[in-house]
Design a protein around this motif. Structure first.
Motif, PDB file in Angstrom:
ATOM      1  N   UNK A  94       3.579  11.468  -6.440  1.00  0.00           N
ATOM      2  CA  UNK A  94       4.395  12.204  -7.413  1.00  0.00           C
ATOM      3  C   UNK A  94       3.955  12.030  -8.869  1.00  0.00           C
ATOM      4  N   UNK A  95       2.906  11.261  -9.123  1.00  0.00           N
ATOM      5  CA  UNK A  95       2.466  11.064 -10.507  1.00  0.00           C
ATOM      6  C   UNK A  95       1.892  12.327 -11.122  1.00  0.00           C
ATOM      7  N   UNK A  96       1.641  13.350 -10.305  1.00  0.00           N
ATOM      8  CA  UNK A  96       1.139  14.593 -10.879  1.00  0.00           C
ATOM      9  C   UNK A  96       2.211  15.300 -11.711  1.00  0.00           C
ATOM     10  N   UNK A  97       3.474  15.007 -11.452  1.00  0.00           N
ATOM     11  CA  UNK A  97       4.558  15.681 -12.184  1.00  0.00           C
ATOM     12  C   UNK A  97       4.569  15.276 -13.654  1.00  0.00           C
ATOM     13  N   UNK A 111      -7.920  16.775 -12.180  1.00  0.00           N
ATOM     14  CA  UNK A 111      -7.346  15.419 -12.224  1.00  0.00           C
ATOM     15  C   UNK A 111      -6.026  15.392 -11.466  1.00  0.00           C
ATOM     16  N   UNK A 112      -5.234  16.415 -11.654  1.00  0.00           N
ATOM     17  CA  UNK A 112      -3.950  16.489 -10.960  1.00  0.00           C
ATOM     18  C   UNK A 112      -4.159  16.539  -9.448  1.00  0.00           C
ATOM     19  N   UNK A 113      -5.129  17.283  -9.006  1.00  0.00           N
ATOM     20  CA  UNK A 113      -5.436  17.336  -7.583  1.00  0.00           C
ATOM     21  C   UNK A 113      -5.926  16.003  -7.046  1.00  0.00           C
ATOM     22  N   UNK A 142      -5.111  13.068  -8.161  1.00  0.00           N
ATOM     23  CA  UNK A 142      -3.970  12.149  -8.045  1.00  0.00           C
ATOM     24  C   UNK A 142      -3.288  12.308  -6.688  1.00  0.00           C
ATOM     25  N   UNK A 143      -3.086  13.546  -6.284  1.00  0.00           N
ATOM     26  CA  UNK A 143      -2.442  13.800  -4.998  1.00  0.00           C
ATOM     27  C   UNK A 143      -3.342  13.359  -3.852  1.00  0.00           C
ATOM     28  N   UNK A 144      -4.637  13.671  -3.947  1.00  0.00           N
ATOM     29  CA  UNK A 144      -5.573  13.294  -2.882  1.00  0.00           C
ATOM     30  C   UNK A 144      -5.687  11.781  -2.746  1.00  0.00           C
ATOM     31  N   UNK A 145      -5.731  11.072  -3.859  1.00  0.00           N
ATOM     32  CA  UNK A 145      -5.800   9.603  -3.802  1.00  0.00           C
ATOM     33  C   UNK A 145      -4.534   9.019  -3.191  1.00  0.00           C
ATOM     34  N   UNK A 146      -3.388   9.578  -3.544  1.00  0.00           N
ATOM     35  CA  UNK A 146      -2.141   9.124  -2.941  1.00  0.00           C
ATOM     36  C   UNK A 146      -2.114   9.357  -1.442  1.00  0.00           C
ATOM     37  N   UNK A 147      -2.618  10.508  -1.015  1.00  0.00           N
ATOM     38  CA  UNK A 147      -2.676  10.793   0.421  1.00  0.00           C
ATOM     39  C   UNK A 147      -3.635   9.827   1.118  1.00  0.00           C
ATOM     40  N   UNK A 190       0.805  -1.188   0.000  1.00  0.00           N
ATOM     41  CA  UNK A 190       0.000   0.000   0.000  1.00  0.00           C
ATOM     42  C   UNK A 190       0.856   1.263   0.000  1.00  0.00           C
ATOM     43  N   UNK A 191       1.927   1.233   0.764  1.00  0.00           N
ATOM     44  CA  UNK A 191       2.800   2.397   0.773  1.00  0.00           C
ATOM     45  C   UNK A 191       3.390   2.636  -0.617  1.00  0.00           C
ATOM     46  N   UNK A 192       3.659   1.534  -1.316  1.00  0.00           N
ATOM     47  CA  UNK A 192       4.204   1.655  -2.666  1.00  0.00           C
ATOM     48  C   UNK A 192       3.197   2.348  -3.583  1.00  0.00           C
ATOM     49  N   UNK A 193       1.924   2.021  -3.432  1.00  0.00           N
ATOM     50  CA  UNK A 193       0.886   2.678  -4.225  1.00  0.00           C
ATOM     51  C   UNK A 193       0.813   4.168  -3.942  1.00  0.00           C
ATOM     52  N   UNK A 194       0.918   4.528  -2.663  1.00  0.00           N
ATOM     53  CA  UNK A 194       0.925   5.944  -2.299  1.00  0.00           C
ATOM     54  C   UNK A 194       2.159   6.641  -2.865  1.00  0.00           C
ATOM     55  N   UNK A 195       3.286   5.927  -2.823  1.00  0.00           N
ATOM     56  CA  UNK A 195       4.527   6.501  -3.362  1.00  0.00           C
ATOM     57  C   UNK A 195       4.453   6.710  -4.868  1.00  0.00           C
ATOM     58  N   UNK A 196       3.647   5.930  -5.546  1.00  0.00           N
ATOM     59  CA  UNK A 196       3.476   6.113  -6.984  1.00  0.00           C
ATOM     60  C   UNK A 196       2.439   7.190  -7.305  1.00  0.00           C
TER      61      UNK A 196
END
Length: 72
Positions: free
Chosen positions: A10-13, A54-56, A58-63, A1-7
């Protein structure tokens, strides 16, 4: 799960460079050429707004995934 958050976080970049850069260029071109066509400007601005949402997300889902992983 942490790996998913780590992906996800930063995927917004790469998303910014791949998807949002053309919309940003469209806004810059409209400003530089002083385009008076309001429908064109509105269309480009609306596209930029959707892509920024969409960019936002991505960050919210990662958080969310990161918090979820830490609670498990």
């Amino acid at each position: 799960m942490y790996f998913g958050a780590c992906l996800l976080v930063p995927s917004f970049i790469p998303f910014t460079f791949a998807a949002m850069l053309p919309a940003y260029k469209g806004l810059q071109d409209a400003a530089a050429e002083r385009i008076k066509d309001e429908t064109h400007i509105r269309r480009v601005f609306d596209e930029w707004g959707r892509l920024n949402a969409v960019r936002g997300w991505l960050i919210a889902c990662g958080a969310f995934v990161g918090v979820w992983a830490s609670l498990k």
